[in-house]
Design an enzyme around this catalytic site. Structure first.
Site, PDB file in Angstrom:
ATOM      1  N   GLU A   1       9.788   2.005  10.978  1.00  0.00           N
ATOM      2  CA  GLU A   1      10.698   3.150  10.932  1.00  0.00           C
ATOM      3  C   GLU A   1       9.825   4.401  10.945  1.00  0.00           C
ATOM      4  O   GLU A   1       8.957   4.573  10.087  1.00  0.00           O
ATOM      5  CB  GLU A   1      11.598   3.109   9.695  1.00  0.00           C
ATOM      6  CG  GLU A   1      12.589   1.962   9.714  1.00  0.00           C
ATOM      7  CD  GLU A   1      13.484   1.925  10.936  1.00  0.00           C
ATOM      8  OE1 GLU A   1      13.703   3.000  11.556  1.00  0.00           O
ATOM      9  OE2 GLU A   1      13.967   0.832  11.290  1.00  0.00           O
TER      10      GLU A   1
ATOM     11  N   LYS B   1       0.842  -1.187   0.000  1.00  0.00           N
ATOM     12  CA  LYS B   1       0.000   0.000   0.000  1.00  0.00           C
ATOM     13  C   LYS B   1       0.881   1.242   0.000  1.00  0.00           C
ATOM     14  O   LYS B   1       1.541   1.552   0.992  1.00  0.00           O
ATOM     15  CB  LYS B   1      -0.930   0.054   1.226  1.00  0.00           C
ATOM     16  CG  LYS B   1      -2.049   1.084   1.047  1.00  0.00           C
ATOM     17  CD  LYS B   1      -2.671   1.535   2.362  1.00  0.00           C
ATOM     18  CE  LYS B   1      -2.041   2.792   2.884  1.00  0.00           C
ATOM     19  NZ  LYS B   1      -2.187   3.976   1.997  1.00  0.00           N
TER      20      LYS B   1
ATOM     21  N   GLU C   1       8.845  16.506  15.912  1.00  0.00           N
ATOM     22  CA  GLU C   1       9.179  16.459  14.489  1.00  0.00           C
ATOM     23  C   GLU C   1       8.285  17.424  13.715  1.00  0.00           C
ATOM     24  O   GLU C   1       7.061  17.386  13.841  1.00  0.00           O
ATOM     25  CB  GLU C   1       9.005  15.044  13.945  1.00  0.00           C
ATOM     26  CG  GLU C   1       9.480  14.910  12.512  1.00  0.00           C
ATOM     27  CD  GLU C   1       9.403  13.485  12.001  1.00  0.00           C
ATOM     28  OE1 GLU C   1      10.350  13.040  11.352  1.00  0.00           O
ATOM     29  OE2 GLU C   1       8.369  12.821  12.257  1.00  0.00           O
TER      30      GLU C   1
ATOM     31  N   CYS D   1      12.889  11.824   7.180  1.00  0.00           N
ATOM     32  CA  CYS D   1      12.958  11.407   8.576  1.00  0.00           C
ATOM     33  C   CYS D   1      14.352  11.619   9.145  1.00  0.00           C
ATOM     34  O   CYS D   1      14.525  11.673  10.363  1.00  0.00           O
ATOM     35  CB  CYS D   1      12.531   9.952   8.730  1.00  0.00           C
ATOM     36  SG  CYS D   1      13.463   8.795   7.723  1.00  0.00           S
TER      37      CYS D   1
END
Length: 483
Positions: free
Chosen positions: A250, A175, A384, A284
């Protein structure tokens, strides 16, 4: 006329059972409609899993070198289409042409790498304690691997999940992110053209809650690999491990770059700017905190502000220094964090406003932002942001730098810029991260070494890339053979 694209299930392109589609528009210019894609249901996701399960035994039984030849052909097809794929990625995700080209090349290289690794799949031979006996291990595929990928590296991350899964004999349900289904579909086209048997790879677009929900909980799925936000990753982990699936996550980070007095300041500015503002900060591993020694703090701040203000912003297809955010939501989130930083008492020295004019009003553009006077406890120094926002934090010593660097919930990548070998080695040893760098930007990865984080950046179970990916997608069997 805008084209509508299907799912790929059991070797066939098909419409979703819902009969519904969603639009995919370019973040550089939202008037540009790239295509319409299937708004799939749980029923479509189940069909994909069932196709993968039905194909699993035959694919696992295929000799690994033959599987490798299919991956090698995939690599060549990607290389043949590199210019086209680069433009598609740039239009769809917003990366500059240079950034998109590098990402496509990475996918080419990943498939080539795992094509070669397929020939080396095996196990180990050990010395038995008894005479007339052989003692060895073999690696066996897990079965069906469910792969859920993000929008920020929409061909590289699918490649580094799909290639090792297939090389080791697993079948795949895949996906992609709903922001970037087209470049993912192009990758599936190349695998299909390379001769992948029906059912071995199945591609389903749609919502994470419906499609992803089935992929993480279906009893025929044996492994789940997810890259995305920490919030969603935690939900994936809880859902997938209920029946003991193997899981690899992750997720996010808050990556620091430490600048010490011994550093070459020009080099330090280059390293931090590239890590903070490259790919619009949407990585990231992006540098979101610069921890700068107080003796060079003021000069560094002046130089990094100058660098940020020199960055040319524009549509990715025009190959500027920095493209747009991938979506309106991402743009608004960055703007909210900029406002929050000012409210917290940090000093916004440059940028942080929506960038428009010159025909850019219909894109998701933001000026790269630099904050000074940032305290480690501020939210802009802890959460973040996923945008081109750099928080510059003064530190008084290496001990101080290490303490501040580690005092967050994440731990993916970290860098130190120094000409002092002792400082470099101490930082590498004490930084609580999965990737530690010296005199390098926090972004950028080699494909043949493990990648992953600690704390809230990862499930801390299995790594991606290199031999670590082979380990994730296989289970060792120990054989005792007496004669």
């Amino acid at each position: 006329m805008t084209q509508t694209y299907g799912n790929y299930i059991d070797g066939e392109w098909s419409e979703a059972t819902t009969g519904e589609t969603f639009e995919n528009r370019s973040p550089s210019n939202t008037d540009e409609l790239i295509g319409r894609y299937q708004r799939s249901s749980e029923e479509d996701a189940v069909a994909a899993v069932e196709a993968a399960a039905a194909a699993a035994d035959e694919w696992a039984d295929m000799p690994a070198p033959e599987r490798g030849r299919i991956l090698e052909r995939t690599s060549r097809l990607l290389a043949d289409r590199k210019d086209e794929l680069t433009e598609t990625l740039s239009r769809e995700e917003g990366k500059t042409l240079d950034e998109a080209s590098g990402e496509v090349q990475r996918a080419v290289d990943i498939f080539q790498y795992y094509a070669a690794k397929a020939r080396d799949l095996g196990g180990t031979v050990k010395s038995p304690s008894s005479p007339d006996q052989n003692l060895y291990t073999v690696k066996e595929p897990l079965g069906v691997a469910a792969l859920i990928t993000p929008w920020n590296y929409p061909i590289a991350i699918p490649a580094w999940k799909i290639a090792p899964a297939l090389a080791t004999g697993n079948t795949v349900v895949f996906k992609p992110a709903s922001l970037t289904p087209e470049i993912a579909r192009n990758l599936v086209e190349c695998l299909n053209e390379a001769g992948l048997p029906d059912g071995v790879l199945n591609y389903v677009t749609g919502s994470g809650s419906e499609v992803g929900g089935v992929f993480t909980t279906h009893e025929d799925v044996d492994a789940v690999s997810f890259t995305g936000s920490a919030k969603v990753g935690d939900h994936v982990y809880q859902s997938a491990t209920g029946d003991q699936k193997r899981v690899q996550l992750e997720m996010g980070s808050k990556n620091p770059a430490v600048v010490m007095p011994s550093a070459d300041l020009d080099e330090a500015v280059d390293i931090v700017a590239a890590g903070a503002f490259g790919v619009t900060g949407q990585a990231c591993t992006a540098t979101s905190r610069a921890l700068v020694h107080e003796s060079v703090y003021d000069e560094f701040v002046d130089r990094i502000v100058d660098r940020a203000e020199e960055i040319e912003i524009g549509p990715g297809m025009e190959n500027p220094d920095m493209g747009p955010h991938a979506s309106r939501d991402e743009l608004e989130s960055t703007l909210e964090y900029v406002s929050l930083g000012s409210d917290e008492g940090a000093t916004l020295l440059t940028g942080g406003e929506r960038f428009s004019g010159d025909g850019l009003d219909d894109g998701h553009y933001v000026e790269p932002a630099v904050f000074a006077d940032v305290e480690p406890e501020m939210r802009i120094a802890r959460e973040e942001i996923f945008g081109p926002v750099l928080s510059v934090i003064p530190i008084s010593s290496l001990d101080d730098a290490i303490e501040v660097a580690n005092d967050v919930d994440f731990g993916l990548s970290a860098s130190i810029v120094t000409d002092d070998l002792r400082e470099a080695n101490r930082f590498v040893e004490e930084a609580e991260v999965g990737v530690a760098k010296v005199n390098e930007k926090t972004t950028g990865l080699e494909l043949h070494v493990p990648f992953g984080g600690v704390k809230g950046s990862s499930s801390e179970t299995f790594r991606e890339q290199g031999d670590a990916a082979i380990d994730f997608y296989t289970l060792p069997k120990t054989v005792y053979m007496s004669y």
